[in-house]
Design an enzyme around this catalytic site. Structure first.
Site, PDB file in Angstrom:
ATOM      1  N   GLY A   1      -3.552  -1.499   4.213  1.00  0.00           N
ATOM      2  CA  GLY A   1      -2.458  -1.238   3.297  1.00  0.00           C
ATOM      3  C   GLY A   1      -1.170  -1.781   3.866  1.00  0.00           C
ATOM      4  O   GLY A   1      -1.116  -2.197   5.023  1.00  0.00           O
TER       5      GLY A   1
ATOM      6  N   GLY B   1       3.370  -1.712   3.323  1.00  0.00           N
ATOM      7  CA  GLY B   1       4.515  -1.142   2.614  1.00  0.00           C
ATOM      8  C   GLY B   1       5.772  -1.182   3.440  1.00  0.00           C
ATOM      9  O   GLY B   1       5.876  -1.968   4.378  1.00  0.00           O
TER      10      GLY B   1
ATOM     11  N   SER C   1       7.422   0.801   5.651  1.00  0.00           N
ATOM     12  CA  SER C   1       7.595   1.074   7.064  1.00  0.00           C
ATOM     13  C   SER C   1       6.611   0.290   7.921  1.00  0.00           C
ATOM     14  O   SER C   1       6.725   0.294   9.136  1.00  0.00           O
ATOM     15  CB  SER C   1       7.455   2.570   7.339  1.00  0.00           C
ATOM     16  OG  SER C   1       6.152   2.996   7.031  1.00  0.00           O
TER      17      SER C   1
ATOM     18  N   ASP D   1       6.095  14.054  -0.230  1.00  0.00           N
ATOM     19  CA  ASP D   1       5.463  13.028  -1.053  1.00  0.00           C
ATOM     20  C   ASP D   1       3.987  13.375  -1.261  1.00  0.00           C
ATOM     21  O   ASP D   1       3.114  12.571  -0.987  1.00  0.00           O
ATOM     22  CB  ASP D   1       5.637  11.646  -0.401  1.00  0.00           C
ATOM     23  CG  ASP D   1       5.439  10.514  -1.406  1.00  0.00           C
ATOM     24  OD1 ASP D   1       5.359  10.791  -2.617  1.00  0.00           O
ATOM     25  OD2 ASP D   1       5.344   9.363  -0.972  1.00  0.00           O
TER      26      ASP D   1
END
Ligand SMILES: *[C@@H]1O[C@H](CO)[C@@H](O)[C@H](O)[C@H]1NC(C)=O
Ligand SMILES: *[C@@H]1O[C@H](CO)[C@@H](O)[C@H](O)[C@H]1NC(C)=O
Ligand SMILES: *[C@@H]1O[C@H](CO)[C@@H](O)[C@H](O)[C@H]1NC(C)=O
Ligand SMILES: *[C@@H]1O[C@H](CO)[C@@H](O)[C@H](O)[C@H]1NC(C)=O
Ligand SMILES: *[C@@H]1O[C@H](CO)[C@@H](O)[C@H](O)[C@H]1NC(C)=O
Ligand SMILES: *[C@@H]1O[C@H](CO)[C@@H](O)[C@H](O)[C@H]1NC(C)=O
Ligand SMILES: *[C@@H]1O[C@H](CO)[C@@H](O)[C@H](O)[C@H]1NC(C)=O
Ligand SMILES: *[C@@H]1O[C@H](CO)[C@@H](O)[C@H](O)[C@H]1NC(C)=O
Ligand SMILES: *[C@@H]1O[C@H](CO)[C@@H](O)[C@H](O)[C@H]1NC(C)=O
Ligand SMILES: *[C@@H]1O[C@H](CO)[C@@H](O)[C@H](O)[C@H]1NC(C)=O
Length: 813
Positions: free
Chosen positions: A524, A526, A528, A649
């Site tokens: 994955g 993103g 950070s 989150d």
């Protein structure tokens, strides 16, 4: 003597009344004669209460030991001031700060040291005067013989307009640098008047008064909020409450974020709900993010810095961002034009401060103009309209919005490395959230990353958020590893040793590079960092997250160590384990437990046979197990752990599943940590969340506490029952379901007992209705006003109570 005697009588009367009916507001007076007074130490006793009890007037706490003399709605749980005499000069809470209605007809407020901080300046009267609080919330000084008002608080609003209170050319609502007022041309406007710039932002200044639906022909300059919730101004500005109608207590308030909101008081809970707001696009307010700062709203206000700029004062976004290089500087020593290049940032612009404006020029001409002008810091270029070029000097009022198709080009030195960028972004004004964390690539969000679409430079910077709270962590956990010696390195060393005895360890960069086959298999990606699959020497499979958003120069090893000390100690079966980390110069990596059966959303939302993986529908028993595991993991974070971790989150993407369908919550490592003692909740410096799962208080100016997770969990729980995204559910008319509609449906299900209608049809009736009903009941409770929401502990207990049920007893529908 007589005066003292009168006061004596009054005090005796009030104390007697108080003894009889202390909790009832009706004991307080509606009208007081000359000589009455109230000391701050009598707080919370009101000075006056309106005849029908709607409003109270007295001292309100404005800070640690600071009080204002204010009016508030009696039923308002949080006693929000709707008017204050001394908003900007609160009085001392100890000693003899006192409000007095003097014999000469002046209402005055004196601080403990005797200084008069405020007065109505109505003194010198020989008449008999009285002060009273009306049912409209108007504090009035009247001549008792004629009944005429000599002074009224309605003429001196602070930040709030009450129903029937006229807003005129002589009044203003002010909050911080923002104000609402009638301009000289009869138009009702909002102005930002900051230390560096002042500009009007409402009505939208880019088009004419008429195109904004206003007129400047009516010179009455009056606006009024009526009892039905309609706000109407003589320039045709109009707002209607979403709960239009009589009998609701409302207020219209100018707020610190530059927006004007109408609120309705919920009579049963004493909480406020926003029922109208003037700026539908919150970043339209100027000055929010300071010079060079960019404002973004998704779904709450957030500030960030453009590429190459860093936050000027981390405590105050209004101080903006400063460039890390010389730009827009015409003094000698600045690099010559050819030493600059441009970085393109889409969906972004800065309002105003154009150096000039030129039409019908090519992109190249526009760029060269900016390059050759020393004071130019950026330019905006629009092809539609025949090549409009807007070179910018000072950058103010920056905003970025996905649906805005303008592009800005920032001027940066040639040797500026855009890929090494780190962007600080933070919420503005205390509240706030991360960038748009909407999932672009579902698997990419496993470790809670920002979408790629928001551009390479909008790093989430969540990690820095954690680092920012480091001091606090030291206080909270100091007992754990701080030895009697104050020196930090030795304490970290102690923490290190402690960690080495557990399974948590430090890795070398080389080790992790080898483990991941030189960062080959991406799981994955993103904001950070990117997550890679890795296999350690012993054969253990891990997920390695490479943090890209670390400012290498300021985040030293020791800070990183301290960080890890905290994360490494969080250990629960329902939380993704952190095995270790690597910190070598610029390389900062985290090593997580690898959870092999993907995230919950994959199992819950993907149609069987639809995706790459042919998943069969999750069985009911697995769903219940996941719900319970998630509740336990969150309960651990909130209550057991170190009592201060809020996830912020919670969503199916962050719930990973093992082969046995045990839930493991991911991404809490980047969750914000909070102190617990603050009764008013925690002010988080940087927050994140995902639309569809975010509690309503994110959108209001409320401090955030663990109840945001409870709300999100309620949504996830409902999704487990329904088998679909709640945010994707539609009404028959094809509109998105709003929260009240969802709770209405749930309430109906709970009342009627017909849970079958709600449960995922793909289960074909194979479910336990008692468990399902419990889940719906909990979900509903989670969506309540936050003070009514249960805690994660309560939820875990309730779910546990139904855990030993048969898998799916016969269900007769
Ligand atoms: C009284 O106290 C206030 C602060 O509480 C201070 O600003 C003011 O200067 C003081 N006045 C005198 C006369 O000491
Ligand atoms: C001006 O505004 C006032 C208040 O809204 C309204 O009563 C009046 O009719 C308006 N006058 C004109 C000429 O439109
Ligand atoms: C977030 O970004 C995505 C993709 O750019 C966009 O479709 C979505 O509308 C945004 N969400 C919000 C709340 O702005
Ligand atoms: C940074 O903040 C200081 C005040 O703290 C201010 O004087 C300065 O102008 C700010 N710099 C920029 C670039 O806005
Ligand atoms: C402009 O550049 C000069 C020389 O590099 C520097 O001394 C000065 O502080 C700069 N001024 C601003 C406003 O950045
Ligand atoms: C606009 O651009 C043209 C071509 O570069 C130039 O000749 C003209 O002077 C510019 N006008 C202004 C107002 O700067
Ligand atoms: C820019 O930074 C990236 C990442 O830090 C690095 O890989 C790249 O080599 C740098 N490029 C230049 C030209 O310095
Ligand atoms: C997610 O991103 C990865 C890496 O970029 C890519 O290989 C994969 O195909 C993407 N998956 C989906 C569903 O788009
Ligand atoms: C999840 O685990 C089950 C049981 O081990 C397995 O059959 C299934 O293929 C896995 N699903 C995915 C998507 O990995
Ligand atoms: C007041 O709050 C309660 C609890 O959250 C809710 O059930 C009720 O609908 C609210 N009332 C109004 C008028 O919004």
């Amino acid at each position: 003597m007589v005066g003292l005697f009168d006061i004596g009588i009054l005090v005796v009367q009030l104390s007697l009344a108080c003894l009889l009916l202390c909790s009832s507001a009706s004991t307080a007076q509606h009208t007081l004669g000359a000589g009455s007074s109230l000391s701050v130490e009598d707080q919370p006793r009101p000075f006056l209460v309106s005849p029908d009890g709607t409003f109270s007037c007295g001292f309100l706490q404005a800070g640690d030991n600071a009080f204002t003399f204010s009016i508030w709605f009696t039923a308002d749980r949080s006693s929000t001031a709707v008017w204050s005499a001394n908003r900007d000069a609160p009085v001392n809470g100890r000693g003899s700060s006192r409000v007095t209605f003097r014999r000469d007809g002046e209402l005055a407020l004196a601080d403990a040291n005797g200084t008069t901080v405020w007065s109505t300046k109505t003194g010198g009267s020989k008449k008999s005067l009285a002060v009273s609080l009306r049912d409209t919330g108007n504090l009035v000084i009247t001549d008792t013989s004629t009944g005429r008002a000599t002074w009224q608080s309605f003429d001196w609003p602070t930040d709030t307009l009450l129903p029937s209170q006229p807003f005129t050319k002589n009044t203003k609502l002010v909050a911080g640098y923002y104000s609402l007022y009638f301009d000289n041309d009869n138009v009702l406007r909002m102005l930002y008047d900051g230390p560096e710039i002042a500009s009007i932002y409402w009505p939208y200044p880019g088009v004419s008064v008429f195109n904004n639906g206003r007129t400047n022909y009516n010179s009455s300059r009056i606006a009024i909020l009526d009892d039905t919730g309609v706000f109407q101004s003589s320039d045709q500005a109009k707002g209607e409450a979403s709960d239009l109608g009589l009998g609701i207590k409302r207020r219209l308030t100018m707020e610190q974020d530059g927006n004007v909101r109408m609120y309705s008081l919920n009579a049963s809970t004493g909480g406020w709900a926003v029922t109208w707001l003037a700026l539908k696009v919150p970043c339209q307010a100027h000055g929010l993010c300071g010079r060079n700062g960019l404002c973004e709203y998704q779904p709450s206000l957030r500030c960030s810095c453009p590429p190459g700029y860093v936050i000027n004062d981390s405590r105050d976004w209004r101080k903006g961002c400063k460039p890390t290089f010389a730009v827009g500087n015409c003094s000698r020593g600045a690099p010559p034009p050819e030493r600059y290049k441009f970085i393109k940032v889409p969906h972004t612009d800065f309002y105003g401060f154009d150096l000039w404006y030129n039409e019908s020029v090519t992109f190249k001409q526009c760029r060269d103009m900016c390059r050759n002008m020393c004071q130019c810091t950026a330019f905006s270029y629009r092809i539609n309209g025949g090549g409009k070029c807007y070179p910018k000097g000072t950058l103010f009022n920056g905003f970025t919005a996905a649906n805005f198709d303008g592009i800005i080009y920032f001027k940066v030195p040639q040797d500026f490395n855009a890929s090494a960028l780190q962007v600080s972004s933070q919420s503005a004004g205390g509240l706030m959230c991360s960038p748009n964390v909407t999932v672009v690539n579902v698997s990419a969000d496993v470790y809670g990353m920002a979408p790629r679409s928001s551009g390479k430079w909008t790093y989430l910077f969540a990690f820095a958020g954690v680092l920012g709270l480091l001091d606090l962590l030291f206080i909270a956990t100091g007992w754990w590893f701080l030895s009697s010696k104050q020196s930090i390195p030795s304490s970290l060393e102690a923490g290190y040793r402690m960690l080495m005895t557990s399974q948590f360890r430090r890795f070398t960069y080389r080790e992790l590079r080898d483990a991941t086959g030189n960062f080959k298999e991406e799981l994955g990606r993103g904001g950070s960092g990117v997550v890679y699959r890795g296999v350690l020497d012993g054969g253990k499979v891990v997920a390695v997250k490479r943090l890209e958003a670390i400012d290498v120069t300021t985040r030293g090893d020791e800070e990183f160590w301290a960080e890890m000390t905290v994360l490494g100690r969080i250990n629960h079966i329902n939380l993704v384990r952190i095995w270790g980390f690597c910190s070598e110069r610029k390389h900062k990596l985290l090593v997580y437990e690898y959870v092999d059966n993907q995230s919950l959303d994959r199992h819950l939302f993907e149609e069987a046979g639809g995706g790459k993986t042919t998943t069969t529908t999750l069985a009911w028993s697995d769903r219940y197990k996941i719900a319970l595991g998630t509740a336990r993991g969150l309960a651990y974070l909130h209550h057991e752990c170190l009592e201060w971790v809020i996830h912020c989150d919670v969503k199916p993407e962050n719930i990973l599943l093992t082969r046995e369908f045990d839930a493991k919550i991911a991404d809490f490592g980047l969750a914000k940590l909070s102190k617990r003692d603050g009764a008013a909740g925690v002010e988080l410096t940087h927050m994140r969340g995902t639309s569809g799962y975010m509690a309503p208080e994110w959108a209001l100016n409320l401090p955030i506490n663990a109840k945001v997770d409870v709300y999100s969990f309620g949504i996830v729980l409902l999704e487990i029952v329904v088998g679909g995204r709640i945010a994707d559910q539609r009404t028959e008319a094809g509109e998105r379901l709003q929260l009240p509609q969802i709770t209405q449906v749930l309430r109906h299900v709970v009342d009627s007992g017909d849970v079958m209608s709600l449960v995922d049809a793909r289960l074909q009736g194979q479910f336990n209705p008692r468990q399902a009903m419990e889940m719906v009941r909990i979900s509903l409770a989670c969506m309540e006003d936050r003070s009514s929401r249960p805690t994660m502990d309560d939820i875990a207990k309730s779910l546990t109570a139904f855990d030993d049920e048969d898998e799916h007893p016969a269900y007769h529908s």
